[in-house]
Design an enzyme around this catalytic site. Structure first.
Site, PDB file in Angstrom:
ATOM      1  CG  ASP A  96      -1.724   1.252   1.378  1.00  0.00           C
ATOM      2  OD1 ASP A  96      -2.884   1.263   0.964  1.00  0.00           O
ATOM      3  OD2 ASP A  96      -1.186   2.237   1.925  1.00  0.00           O
ATOM      4  CB  VAL A  98      -3.870   1.872  -1.915  1.00  0.00           C
ATOM      5  CG1 VAL A  98      -3.915   1.157  -3.264  1.00  0.00           C
ATOM      6  CG2 VAL A  98      -3.475   3.326  -2.116  1.00  0.00           C
ATOM      7  CG  ASP A  99      -3.538  -2.879   1.110  1.00  0.00           C
ATOM      8  OD1 ASP A  99      -3.352  -3.324  -0.034  1.00  0.00           O
ATOM      9  OD2 ASP A  99      -2.662  -2.904   1.988  1.00  0.00           O
ATOM     10  CB  VAL A 100      -9.355   0.301   2.633  1.00  0.00           C
ATOM     11  CG1 VAL A 100     -10.851   0.427   2.881  1.00  0.00           C
ATOM     12  CG2 VAL A 100      -8.634  -0.031   3.937  1.00  0.00           C
ATOM     13  CB  ALA A 152     -10.638  -4.640   0.320  1.00  0.00           C
TER      14      ALA A 152
END
Length: 395
Positions: free
Chosen positions: A148, A176-178, A181
């Site tokens: 991220d 960014v990961d969220v 997802a």
């Protein structure tokens, strides 16, 4: 395939089995979202160490597991498999063959040697939705590791975050990961809908860089329209004013005036209705152009009260609020009746509740994240038995 469910209300994804081979955050969080919607999720981890985030701390839970891991792995079953071991690899392939959804974030191409790449899993299970998550896609960026923080840097987000002239800053969470997802969950749900109509599965591919670029929305659009790179503006908005934090007595007030009517309401509440008639501030474009003068006029008046005082006086007509801490944000959501915290058992870290509210198929009450290989014995027995045997109930 029949599966056992011990619930009084139907869930949107009842009967859906998810094989979660992913690690860290984007994939596990997507799988946790599907679990919220009623899917049965089996989290597959390395024996011994498990998901990297089990050791990402402090803080740690009472059992030594990092709070980071708990944040993205609620309501799952735990299965430890060593893909380098032939028997474990066979169990992994059987899980993929029985699953409705498989989520993984291995480097593109690296699962082929285990027979778990999309071509192999879809050949064995034509109705499978195989979601693969990478940092930079399966083409020229396939070999690049995706974390991220790095993607926030190379993807442009840090260049527009922070104060003008200051150092570029990342967001305060692995944003960014969220976002990725959520994109993964959206793609999976769309693919399941297609499978409902046709019986055919497919590959869903998302990557961190593309999810970030799509999330730059107006900033990316502004560059495409003008050819000029946007820069950091602190808490200010490039196209709206006042849409920023303003100094009050003892702190900052976040003010989000989205139209001229709201600005007139703000000016009136501050006892300065003449500001709304001032040619410098009459329209939004005028206020953006004269932002420095505008902020000075507003802060000269806001100093008369605290952020919380102004929020109470303005909230009905002007979107605004104090800059809360995380604990204060959770307290606010509790006061508003949003029930933001869900308990998952004695000695376990509470979970932030799902933000989804479905009237006909409510989200599940979250369960505790699995301990490493917590359900391993029962799941291995199930995978070695007849396919029509129901998934064993979670202990």
């Amino acid at each position: 395939m029949p599966r056992q469910h011990h619930r009084t209300a139907p869930r949107a994804l009842d009967g859906v089995l998810v094989a979660d081979f992913s690690r860290v955050l984007a994939g596990p969080l997507a799988a946790a979202t599907l679990a919220d919607l009623g899917a049965e999720v089996v989290k597959v981890e390395r024996p011994g160490s498990g998901d990297d985030t089990r050791s990402w701390g402090p803080p740690f839970a009472d059992d030594g597991t990092a709070a980071y891991f708990d944040a993205a792995n609620r309501s799952k079953r735990g299965l430890a498999l060593d893909l380098g071991d032939p028997e474990d690899a066979a169990a992994a392939r059987e899980l993929a063959r029985r699953a409705d959804v498989l989520i993984e974030n291995f480097r593109p191409g690296s699962l082929a040697k285990y027979g778990l790449d999309p071509a192999a899993t879809l050949a064995a299970n034509p109705g499978l939705v195989h979601c693969t998550i990478s940092g930079f896609g399966s083409g020229a960026g396939a070999a690049l590791p995706g974390y991220d923080f790095v993607v926030q840097a190379v993807g442009g987000l840090m260049s527009i975050t922070g104060e003008p002239g200051g150092a570029p800053l990342k967001a305060g969470v692995a944003l960014v990961d969220v976002l990725t997802a959520k994109d993964a969950a959206t793609g999976i749900l769309a693919a399941l809908r297609h499978r409902d109509r046709t019986g055919a599965g497919q590959t869903v591919e998302v990557n961190l860089l593309s999810s970030l670029l799509a999330s730059l929305v107006n900033q990316a659009s502004g560059y495409l329209a003008t050819g000029r790179d946007p820069g950091p503006m602190g808490n200010r908005h490039p196209s709206i004013a006042p849409y920023e934090t303003l100094a009050c007595r003892g702190g900052l007030l976040a003010v989000a005036v989205g139209n001229d009517r709201q600005f007139r309401a703000l000016a009136g509440a501050l006892g300065a209705p003449e500001l709304a008639a001032d040619a410098r501030f009459r329209r939004n474009r005028d206020r953006v152009r004269n932002r420095t003068d505008l902020v000075q006029e507003l802060e000269d008046r806001l100093v008369a009260d605290t952020p919380r005082g102004w929020a109470e006086r303005l909230a009905a007509a002007v979107p605004c609020g104090p800059v809360n801490t995380v604990s204060e944000a959770l307290e606010l959501a509790t006061r508003l009746g949003l029930d933001p915290i869900a308990q998952v058992g004695a000695g376990r870290i509470p979970q932030v509740a799902s933000p989804l509210r479905l009237s006909g198929t409510p989200v599940t009450q979250p369960g505790p994240p699995p301990r490493l290989d917590e359900d391993g014995t029962a799941l291995r027995t199930w995978l070695s038995g007849p396919e029509d045997r129901p998934l064993p109930p979670k202990l």
